[in-house]
Design an enzyme around this catalytic site. Structure first.
Site, PDB file in Angstrom:
ATOM      1  N   SER A   1      43.532  49.430  39.015  1.00  7.87           N
ATOM      2  CA  SER A   1      44.636  50.353  38.752  1.00  7.87           C
ATOM      3  C   SER A   1      45.924  49.611  38.445  1.00  7.87           C
ATOM      4  O   SER A   1      46.735  50.049  37.620  1.00  7.87           O
ATOM      5  CB  SER A   1      44.843  51.281  39.962  1.00  7.87           C
ATOM      6  OG  SER A   1      43.744  52.169  40.102  1.00  7.87           O
TER       7      SER A   1
ATOM      8  N   SER B   1      41.505  39.153  37.185  1.00  9.78           N
ATOM      9  CA  SER B   1      42.030  39.834  36.009  1.00  9.78           C
ATOM     10  C   SER B   1      42.656  38.883  34.985  1.00  9.78           C
ATOM     11  O   SER B   1      43.094  39.319  33.929  1.00  9.78           O
ATOM     12  CB  SER B   1      43.088  40.865  36.443  1.00  9.78           C
ATOM     13  OG  SER B   1      42.515  41.826  37.310  1.00  9.78           O
TER      14      SER B   1
ATOM     15  N   GLU C   1      36.385  47.685  34.788  1.00  7.43           N
ATOM     16  CA  GLU C   1      37.172  47.651  33.540  1.00  7.43           C
ATOM     17  C   GLU C   1      38.674  47.535  33.804  1.00  7.43           C
ATOM     18  O   GLU C   1      39.493  48.053  33.051  1.00  7.43           O
ATOM     19  CB  GLU C   1      36.889  48.882  32.665  1.00  7.43           C
ATOM     20  CG  GLU C   1      35.421  49.176  32.430  1.00  7.43           C
ATOM     21  CD  GLU C   1      34.698  48.080  31.686  1.00  7.43           C
ATOM     22  OE1 GLU C   1      35.312  47.045  31.405  1.00  7.43           O
ATOM     23  OE2 GLU C   1      33.506  48.252  31.406  1.00  7.43           O
TER      24      GLU C   1
ATOM     25  N   PRO D   1      33.579  33.834  38.682  1.00  5.47           N
ATOM     26  CA  PRO D   1      33.780  33.857  40.132  1.00  5.47           C
ATOM     27  C   PRO D   1      35.227  33.676  40.569  1.00  5.47           C
ATOM     28  O   PRO D   1      35.658  34.281  41.552  1.00  5.47           O
ATOM     29  CB  PRO D   1      32.913  32.687  40.615  1.00  5.47           C
ATOM     30  CG  PRO D   1      31.817  32.591  39.599  1.00  5.47           C
ATOM     31  CD  PRO D   1      32.471  32.938  38.296  1.00  5.47           C
TER      32      PRO D   1
END
Length: 397
Positions: free
Chosen positions: A379, A136, A376, A132
């Site tokens: 950018s 990154s 995943e 949570p």
């Protein structure tokens, strides 16, 4: 045969697999996707069809009952499935990542135990890295596993599990006390077995329920909460503590090719819808496709579809050849996801007011495309990976 997104040099087996999947998508996914998506209904019949086709074992080695196909084959299959409905590709994505991690990093016992059932689609994988408060910054993981005899006791909360409720095996990255100076060296990956469902599915293991999302409907996205959940020590992936970060990053890298393939699939479908509508809709006495403003949009969209597809294929082939491909997978994911958002929006504009109606498929694609800008790695994360790799390669001597 459509001109765009063709792949040269495929074997007859690869061509046969893709032809079968495309037929399945056209007949079993596209006609039902909009209704299922609007209902946020799990596509059980579609999933059962994929099991019968052997898609859950597509990349699992033949010795464990899979088809032993390459990452390229898998990526092209995912591209086709996402062209039909991106959520369906999500059903097999995390399953594929976990199977890949076990195949490449698991102990012999773990491979024998899990891979045959995963190949059949009976054991279904999910992947849990995020938390949570994590974003990154993977090294900042707080969920912790403490050894207690032959078990480890896990406490903490994980976030954004695709297939969190429908999976039965989750690769979970947690913090262990290895005494290493760098945070990522103190992370371990556990293979957590669980039943399908929501609530407290096992002692100390809670799947709170589905997260309501803007798009990416049908497939379940959940949290995973650990409150003193016990996991045997033999569930550590590869049997070695402290190696979880590298194992997870290997999974994420192939996952980036998967996300690029999904973005390509949505872009292809958005283009198909736009070019069809532009030839049917007329203004000022001729189809809008014959107006230069629309014709130029179609030209730019098609070019972006082709460029993204080629970069995705290149990244997959590099991985299959054994080459390092972190930069290329990052590039493929970056350009495919960004182009997907652009192509989908241009298709939406070509549809005009009808694109805003839920009766038209492009409305769904408009809500699905933004997810791929995040999944995943954002950018910005891809740009960080790419720039670091390039600076190592081009470092001044």
């Amino acid at each position: 045969m459509a001109r765009l997104a063709q792949t040269a040099g495929l074997t007859e087996i690869q061509q046969e697999i893709l032809s079968t999947v495309k037929t399945f998508v056209d007949k079993e996914i596209i006609p039902h996707a909009t209704a299922l998506e609007h209902a946020d209904a799990y596509p059980q019949d579609i999933v059962d069809g994929m099991k019968e086709m052997g898609l859950f074992g597509l990349t699992i080695p033949e010795e464990f009952g899979g088809l032993g196909e390459s990452l390229l084959t898998y990526a092209l299959v995912v591209e086709q499935i996402a062209r039909g409905w991106m959520s369906v590709s999500g059903v097999i994505n995390t399953h594929f990542i976990v199977a890949h991690m076990i195949s490449h990093h698991g102990t012999d016992e773990q491979k024998q135990k899990y891979l045959p059932q995963m190949a059949l689609g009976e054991t279904r994988g999910s992947f849990s890295m995020s938390e949570p408060d994590l974003g990154s910054d993977v090294a900042a993981i707080k969920t912790k596993a403490v050894q207690d005899g032959d078990d480890f006791v896990i406490d903490g909360a994980k976030m954004w599990l695709t297939n969190g409720g429908t999976s039965t095996l989750t690769a979970v990255l947690v913090k262990t006390d290895e005494g290493q100076p760098k945070p990522y060296q103190n992370l371990t990956c556990f293979l957590v077995e669980k039943p399908v469902g929501y609530g407290e599915v096992a002692p100390g293991l809670i799947i709170p329920g589905k997260i309501d999302k803007m798009g990416y409907k049908g497939v379940d996205t959940t949290e995973m909460v650990f409150k003193g959940h016990r996991v045997p020590a033999d569930r550590i992936l590869g049997g070695k503590r402290g190696g979880g970060f590298a194992q997870m990053m290997d999974g994420v890298e192939v996952g980036r090719v998967n996300v690029a393939a999904r973005a390509c699939g949505i872009s292809i479908r958005a283009f198909e819808l736009a070019v069809e509508y532009a030839q049917q809709r007329s203004t000022f006495g001729k189809p809008i496709a014959q107006h230069q403003a629309i014709a130029f949009k179609l030209a730019e969209m098609a070019t972006k579809v082709e460029a993204a597809h080629l970069m995705m294929v290149n990244a997959a082939r590099l991985k299959d050849s054994g080459e390092r491909f972190d930069v290329e997978s990052g590039m493929a994911k970056l350009i495919a996801s960004e182009y997907c958002a652009e192509v989908t929006q241009e298709s939406f504009r070509i549809h005009g007011g009808y694109g805003y109606s839920k009766e038209y498929e492009i409305e769904r694609l408009m809500r699905e495309a933004p997810f791929l800008l995040i999944g995943e790695g954002t950018s910005e994360i891809q740009k960080t990976i790419i720039s670091r790799g390039l600076l190592k390669e081009y470092k001044l001597r």
